[in-house]
Design a protein around this motif. Sequence first.
Motif: not given
Length: 247
Positions: A135-137, A177-182, A222-230
């Motif tokens: 989740i990226i908010n 599940i990861t939850v991050n903000v930009v 956001i694409s990075f935060l949505a990836s397996d690498n993050a």
Amino acid sequence: MNTMNRVAIVTGAASGIGKAIAFSLSQSDHQVVIADLSESGAAVAEEINISGKKCVFHNVDVSIKGSVQEFVHQIDGQFGRIDILVNNAGIRPTNPFREMDFEDWDKVMKVNLYSSFYFCSAVLPIMERNRWGRIINISSLAAQQGSTGGHSHYAASKAGIVGLSKSLAREYGRSGITVNVVAPGWIDTPGWGGALDGKREQFAKKVPVGRIGRPEDVADAISFLASDNAEYITGITLPINGGLYIS
Ligand code: NAP
């Protein structure tokens, strides 16, 4: 896992930053679902489909709980999964605090903050079922710095997003599940462009990297935060502001 099967909901992707996110995620072979009030989301989906990638558009008002629940239920039924959620739709009307009434405040809270609650509560059980989720908010520089010029409701709604996201990061970490903000700074978009009209150079001079941000600057992060690498990054607020505010 092959990202080709992953389903990503991006709200407010008919325009600006959301549109760039939809393009970015589709280019890395995610199936993108645009949820926007604006019918121009259909043209964005079509452009992505023409490029050989997968995207569908749904007309959804993110500020209405029932509409969000119905939409998420429909997407889960159709795809059997929702892997990525980007809560991006937002508004920033100008209402100096002395003139602000409850309706002004309430509208901004519903579109910018309540929508994130509605979407997170509808999508999290689906991500938990699959034991994977991102989740990226989208917050704002305004949440970090405060806002001038009649946007106190906006700043408050964007600060609320940070508190919600940090808490969800802690509650759902063990479910994969990861939850991050930009937190974008000044990004040149149709919605925000008006504030920059005729003043782009003047604004650019104030940014340490020497230019106003592009929607792609936000989408790439956001694409990075949505990836397996993050996988090991959760609960953060990532500023994307060219050094405009360094905390
Ligand atoms: P934008 O160009 O105005 O795009 C926002 C999209 O959200 C539009 O398509 C808009 O549709 C849609 N939307 C508005 N209310 C909605 C609702 N109730 N339900 C569904 N969709 C709705 O804005 P942007 O500049 O790309 O901003 C995207 C996000 O980044 C926002 O959350 C904003 O607060 C944040 N942000 C932007 C900046 C910046 O400088 N651009 C800086 C910090 C944070 P309509 O066109 O029909 O209203």
